[in-house]
Design an enzyme around this catalytic site. Structure first.
Site, PDB file in Angstrom:
ATOM      1  N   ARG A 140     -13.019  -3.317  10.151  1.00 55.92           N
ATOM      2  CA  ARG A 140     -11.929  -3.312   9.171  1.00 55.92           C
ATOM      3  C   ARG A 140     -11.939  -4.655   8.428  1.00 55.92           C
ATOM      4  O   ARG A 140     -12.628  -5.575   8.830  1.00 55.92           O
ATOM      5  CB  ARG A 140     -10.585  -3.097   9.860  1.00 55.92           C
ATOM      6  N   GLY A 141     -11.110  -4.723   7.370  1.00 54.17           N
ATOM      7  CA  GLY A 141     -11.119  -5.925   6.540  1.00 54.17           C
ATOM      8  C   GLY A 141     -12.081  -5.683   5.386  1.00 54.17           C
ATOM      9  O   GLY A 141     -13.198  -5.197   5.600  1.00 54.17           O
ATOM     10  N   ALA A 142     -11.631  -6.004   4.175  1.00 51.62           N
ATOM     11  CA  ALA A 142     -12.392  -5.608   2.980  1.00 51.62           C
ATOM     12  C   ALA A 142     -13.860  -6.066   2.988  1.00 51.62           C
ATOM     13  O   ALA A 142     -14.767  -5.228   2.836  1.00 51.62           O
ATOM     14  CB  ALA A 142     -11.657  -6.099   1.733  1.00 51.62           C
ATOM     15  N   ARG A 171     -12.920   4.807   3.143  1.00 50.63           N
ATOM     16  CA  ARG A 171     -11.548   4.292   2.936  1.00 50.63           C
ATOM     17  C   ARG A 171     -11.390   4.034   1.434  1.00 50.63           C
ATOM     18  O   ARG A 171     -12.336   3.547   0.796  1.00 50.63           O
ATOM     19  CB  ARG A 171     -11.300   2.995   3.735  1.00 50.63           C
ATOM     20  N   GLN A 214      -2.460  -6.253  12.949  1.00 53.46           N
ATOM     21  CA  GLN A 214      -3.661  -7.096  12.831  1.00 53.46           C
ATOM     22  C   GLN A 214      -3.327  -8.577  12.924  1.00 53.46           C
ATOM     23  O   GLN A 214      -4.153  -9.383  13.367  1.00 53.46           O
ATOM     24  CB  GLN A 214      -4.392  -6.822  11.506  1.00 53.46           C
ATOM     25  N   ASP A 233      -7.616  -6.658  -0.813  1.00 58.75           N
ATOM     26  CA  ASP A 233      -8.477  -5.478  -0.707  1.00 58.75           C
ATOM     27  C   ASP A 233      -8.999  -5.033  -2.071  1.00 58.75           C
ATOM     28  O   ASP A 233     -10.073  -4.450  -2.173  1.00 58.75           O
ATOM     29  CB  ASP A 233      -7.736  -4.339  -0.020  1.00 58.75           C
ATOM     30  N   ASN A 251      -3.162  -5.634  -1.037  1.00 60.67           N
ATOM     31  CA  ASN A 251      -3.468  -6.178   0.294  1.00 60.67           C
ATOM     32  C   ASN A 251      -2.603  -5.404   1.294  1.00 60.67           C
ATOM     33  O   ASN A 251      -1.813  -4.529   0.901  1.00 60.67           O
ATOM     34  CB  ASN A 251      -3.187  -7.682   0.337  1.00 60.67           C
ATOM     35  N   LYS A 252      -2.737  -5.725   2.547  1.00 65.80           N
ATOM     36  CA  LYS A 252      -2.036  -4.998   3.619  1.00 65.80           C
ATOM     37  C   LYS A 252      -0.548  -4.840   3.320  1.00 65.80           C
ATOM     38  O   LYS A 252       0.098  -5.763   2.827  1.00 65.80           O
ATOM     39  CB  LYS A 252      -2.245  -5.760   4.932  1.00 65.80           C
TER      40      LYS A 252
HETATM   41  O1  MRU Z   1      -6.444  -2.077   7.024  1.00 65.96           O
HETATM   42  P1  MRU Z   1      -7.236  -3.338   7.187  1.00 65.96           P
HETATM   43  O2  MRU Z   1      -7.042  -4.022   8.498  1.00 65.96           O
HETATM   44  O3  MRU Z   1      -8.686  -3.132   6.835  1.00 65.96           O
HETATM   45  O4  MRU Z   1      -6.618  -4.288   6.077  1.00 65.96           O
HETATM   46  C1  MRU Z   1      -7.080  -5.597   5.967  1.00 65.96           C
HETATM   47  C2  MRU Z   1      -6.386  -6.396   4.939  1.00 65.96           C
HETATM   48  O5  MRU Z   1      -5.485  -5.946   4.267  1.00 65.96           O
HETATM   49  C3  MRU Z   1      -6.931  -7.773   4.701  1.00 65.96           C
HETATM   50  O6  MRU Z   1      -5.915  -8.663   4.372  1.00 65.96           O
HETATM   51  C4  MRU Z   1      -7.926  -7.700   3.529  1.00 65.96           C
HETATM   52  O7  MRU Z   1      -8.874  -6.690   3.773  1.00 65.96           O
HETATM   53  C5  MRU Z   1      -8.619  -8.977   3.321  1.00 65.96           C
HETATM   54  S1  MRU Z   1      -9.788  -9.311   4.580  1.00 65.96           S
HETATM   55  C6  MRU Z   1     -10.612 -10.739   4.246  1.00 65.96           C
END
Ligand code: MRU
Length: 372
Positions: A66-68, A111, A217, A258, A268-269
């Site tokens: 996970r994470g962009a 995703r 997270q 993201d 973002n989240k």
């Molecule tokens: O749903 P996730 O855990 O993939 O979401 C992650 C986020 O929103 C992060 O803040 C974003 O991807 C930046 S990661 C460097």
């Protein structure tokens, strides 16, 4: 903290022995992709080997990775895995190319919000479409590109970290949301890259980490990463940020992204938008830290960003236990969009972009370096 330490909780133990922030979240090994299973953090630190394209699709969808930036690299590896599978099928070169392009589009759909996934798959598709090699040659080119994207990610994050450190006030308390750390990237992190670079210069800084419901997270991953690096960290729940801002206890906010639209609106989240509004109200600088690959110049504003809808169980349950009336209605958007007016700066590998974002984002793609 001693690497052999375990932390006793009322329910079970958290095993921190294997984790350190220098590990690679995702790595290509011979003919498969090896990644940290982030659904288990912080209870277990375990690598999984992803050996087929379909397994990679599921790993992205179920958030094993996970994470962009991390899912971008995962998508690129996923295309290599599909290529390896199709190469065994006795197809003509044309059939191989057309089937692989189809599989690549499928991989990109795992995703919908983080554009890094589509960006990295598009890079692989360019190779598939433009290569003059035979099937084995295409597979090799895709593999080398996957490895290149992996390496570049860490280098880019270090640059983001170093630029970002320049705007961290001495002794600052930095608030962050979700996890934009080593585990959300291949290594080092974006928002946490800024924290890491700032801490290396000034060990008096500290971090407040939002828990980040529903998947936690911030609590599960960010606090683990930071405490293992010896960076003083305080965990708060999502609704507490304005309380601490009012008390003057937060000096700046740094979060990841993201997808960033051409005008600077940033997905973002979920919960990030609330933090940004609170920061504006309390005059706290609010920064986004993200690589240019997170910027989607094909969309004019955040209104065009597709927001992922996730399962009701993420909200109704914590650690497998129901926390609400079983039949209650639930809505679970995974992300929100922070309007560009609330963003003080976007920290990238080319420097810090400032408003007017339409202009500074366009410049960032043209120039080697933009003004801080
Ligand atoms: O749903 P996730 O855990 O993939 O979401 C992650 C986020 O929103 C992060 O803040 C974003 O991807 C930046 S990661 C460097």
């Amino acid at each position: 903290m001693n690497r052999e330490d375990t932390i006793n909780l009322s329910k079970g133990k958290i095993f921190m022995t294997e984790f350190n922030s220098k590990i690679k979240t995702i790595e290509w090994v011979d003919n498969y992709s090896k990644m940290v299973d982030q659904t288990l953090v912080p209870y277990e630190f375990k690598y999984v080997n992803i050996t087929t394209g379909d397994e990679m699709f599921d790993a992205i969808k179920t958030m094993i990775v996970r994470g962009a930036p991390a899912i971008g690299v995962a998508g690129a590896h996923g295309v290599v895995l599909y290529a390896q599978e199709l190469a065994k099928e006795n197809l003509s070169r044309d059939e191989f190319v057309s089937k692989l392009l189809e599989k690549s589009d499928y991989m990109a759909s795992a995703r919908p919000t983080a554009v890094n996934l589509m960006w990295a798959v598009k890079k692989q598709k360019e190779i598939i479409e433009n290569s003059t090699s035979d099937i084995a040659g295409i597979v090799e080119e895709l593999k080398q590109n996957g490895i290149k994207l992996e390496k570049e990610d860490v280098e880019i994050n270090k640059k983001i970290g170093d630029y970002g450190a320049e705007v961290v006030p001495e002794g600052a308390t930095i608030l962050t949301h979700c996890n934009a750390g080593a585990l959300a990237t291949v290594g080092y992190g974006t928002a946490l890259g800024v924290v890491r670079s700032a801490f290396a210069k000034d060990p008096t800084i500290q971090v407040f980490a939002d828990e980040t419901r529903p998947r936690q997270q911030g609590a599960r991953i960010t606090t683990l990463e930071l405490t293992m690096d010896g960076i003083p960290t305080t965990l708060i729940t999502d609704g507490m940020c304005s309380y601490f801002m009012k008390k003057g206890m937060i000096d700046m906010v740094v979060v990841g992204a993201d997808r960033i639209a051409a005008n600077g609106d940033t997905a973002n989240k979920i919960g990030t938008y609330t933090v940004a509004i609170a920061a504006k109200y309390h005059n706290v600088p609010f920064y986004i830290a993200a690589p240019l690959s997170t910027i989607d110049r094909s969309i004019k504003s955040g209104d065009e960003i597709v927001i992922e809808e996730r399962s009701r169980e993420e909200v109704t349950h914590i650690n497998g236990k129901i926390i609400c009336a079983p039949e209650v209605n639930v809505i679970n958007p995974g992300f929100d969009v922070t309007p560009h007016e609330l963003i003080t700066g976007i920290i990238t590998e080319k420097g810090i972009l400032r408003p007017d974002y339409n202009k500074s984002i366009a410049e960032a793609f043209e120039k080697e370096r933009v003004l801080l």
